[in-house]
Design a protein around this motif. Structure first.
Motif, PDB file in Angstrom:
ATOM      1  N   ARG A  31      -0.491   4.752   1.462  1.00  0.00           N
ATOM      2  CA  ARG A  31      -1.036   4.860   2.814  1.00  0.00           C
ATOM      3  C   ARG A  31      -0.519   6.114   3.505  1.00  0.00           C
ATOM      4  O   ARG A  31       0.687   6.348   3.572  1.00  0.00           O
ATOM      5  CB  ARG A  31      -0.664   3.620   3.626  1.00  0.00           C
ATOM      6  N   ASP A  58       0.842  -1.200   0.000  1.00  0.00           N
ATOM      7  CA  ASP A  58       0.000   0.000   0.000  1.00  0.00           C
ATOM      8  C   ASP A  58       0.877   1.250   0.000  1.00  0.00           C
ATOM      9  O   ASP A  58       1.022   1.921   1.025  1.00  0.00           O
ATOM     10  CB  ASP A  58      -0.924  -0.019   1.222  1.00  0.00           C
ATOM     11  N   GLY A 111       2.749   9.334   3.171  1.00  0.00           N
ATOM     12  CA  GLY A 111       3.063   7.940   3.461  1.00  0.00           C
ATOM     13  C   GLY A 111       4.546   7.728   3.709  1.00  0.00           C
ATOM     14  O   GLY A 111       5.394   8.499   3.261  1.00  0.00           O
ATOM     15  N   GLY A 129      -0.642   2.650  11.508  1.00  0.00           N
ATOM     16  CA  GLY A 129      -0.901   4.052  11.182  1.00  0.00           C
ATOM     17  C   GLY A 129      -1.091   4.928  12.399  1.00  0.00           C
ATOM     18  O   GLY A 129      -1.765   5.952  12.330  1.00  0.00           O
TER      19      GLY A 129
END
Length: 378
Positions: A23, A20, A37, A375
């Motif tokens: 992200r 990803d 990200g 995250g």
């Protein structure tokens, strides 16, 4: 053990980015605090607070009040971050070393100094083997990745370890000087300052050490008070300085209200924003584990170490901070790690290799999972 953890973190970060790449988990430090990200584990090591420290290492505390830097961030916000760590890195930038790299060098050296101090304390409390095990456990404690990142945990732990060792050896001038320096590194230095001052006061009452305990009492708070005076003078008042911590960074002493609310949300499952996030559940487990280890530590360690550990735990739980940062904030609470160190010291070398190897792998997994996959704030 740290190299093993970092290798696992590197592999996991690379895999997470491949899965990803878009992200968004990282605030870029601009005035609008835009998120972006991660691209590698190095981004994580210089993220969050590390972004501010690299700014200060590169260009100091900045220009006049009211002015903004190249990212549009007001210079006065830098005053919320204590100067010792970035100012140790700043001279390296004059050698054409990038500010981020300079900060990582200071963290590396500080981590070695901290490990040496932890070994000295473990050996003093019990023996050589306990000293080694204390270092080993600290190397793979939750959020140990910050030992290698642009954060103040390694530097403060080094100052705290050697100051407490000096207290245990009744070397009052060294203890006072190191506690005074710690006041320039981070606000939680109040735990160390109070411990050194209390130990010196006991020595004064018991008439040990002559004039040196008096000097330690005077030296211990000097750095913290000096920085408060400097920052308040720059901003115009101490209230304006504390308002930066509160209004901009949400850091304040709230007597545990935030920790209690987040903990009850997790335990009861009422607020999905807390209860549905594994990282916050893990952070609560870490916090409880440190409290349990502290209770077990009290009858097994010198009172100076338990007082420091109690003060650090109080600051971690009674302040308004995000639950996901509990691991980092608890990292300098190293005296409680004497409890697992005592247990590990009884194991055979073969069993130690297995146990510590597995824990090092888990520490590396957590270091990669926390910023890249969860995250959450580091």
């Amino acid at each position: 053990m740290r190299l093993i953890s970092l290798e696992v973190m590197y592999v996991l970060a690379k895999h997470a980015y491949a899965l990803d790449p878009g992200r968004q988990v990282f605030p870029d430090g601009t005035i609008n605090n835009q998120w972006r990200g991660f691209t590698s584990m190095w981004d994580a090591l210089i993220s969050w607070d590390g972004r501010w420290y690299t700014k200060i290492a590169g260009s100091g505390l900045g220009g006049p009040i009211g002015a903004v830097d190249e990212d549009g961030v007001p210079y006065e916000l830098r005053l919320a971050f204590f100067p010792l760590y970035p100012f140790l890195a700043r001279p390296l930038t004059y050698l054409s070393i990038e500010p981020a790299t300079a900060c990582l060098i200071v963290s590396f050296v500080s981590a070695i100094a901290a490990a040496w101090g932890l070994y000295a304390i473990g050996r003093h409390v019990r023996d050589h083997r306990v000293g080694l095990m204390l270092v080993a456990v600290w190397a793979v404690a939750p959020a140990a990745m910050t030992q290698n990142g642009a954060f103040t945990e390694s530097l403060f732990t080094a100052l705290a370890a050697w100051a407490l060792y000096a207290v245990l050896k009744e070397r009052w001038l060294i203890a006072g000087l190191l506690a005074g320096l710690s006041g320039l590194s981070r606000p939680t230095a109040t735990a160390l300052i109070g411990t050194v001052a209390l130990a010196a006061l006991v020595a004064v009452i018991q008439r040990r050490g002559g004039w040196r305990p008096y000097a330690a009492i005077a030296l211990a708070p000097a750095g913290l008070l000096a920085y408060f005076a400097f920052a308040s003078a720059r901003l115009g008042s101490f209230e304006k300085y504390t308002s930066i911590h509160d209004n901009t960074f949400g850091a304040r002493f709230d007597w545990g209200e935030n920790t209690w609310n987040m903990s009850t949300d997790i335990l009861i499952g009422v607020d999905g924003d807390n209860a549905d996030k594994p990282i916050r559940v893990l952070s609560l487990i870490m916090l409880v584990a440190f409290v349990v280890m502290f209770v077990l530590l009290v009858p097994r360690a010198p009172w100076q170490l338990t007082v420091f550990a109690a003060a650090m735990l109080a600051l971690a739980t009674l302040s308004h901070t995000h639950m996901s940062m509990a691991g980092r904030h608890l990292l300098p609470t190293f005296p409680v790690l004497l409890v697992p160190a005592f247990l590990l010291a009884r194991m055979s070398n073969r069993d130690l290799g297995i146990v510590l190897g597995v824990i090092a792998l888990l520490s590396g997994w957590y270091a990669g999972w926390l910023p890249f996959i969860s995250g959450q704030a580091i």
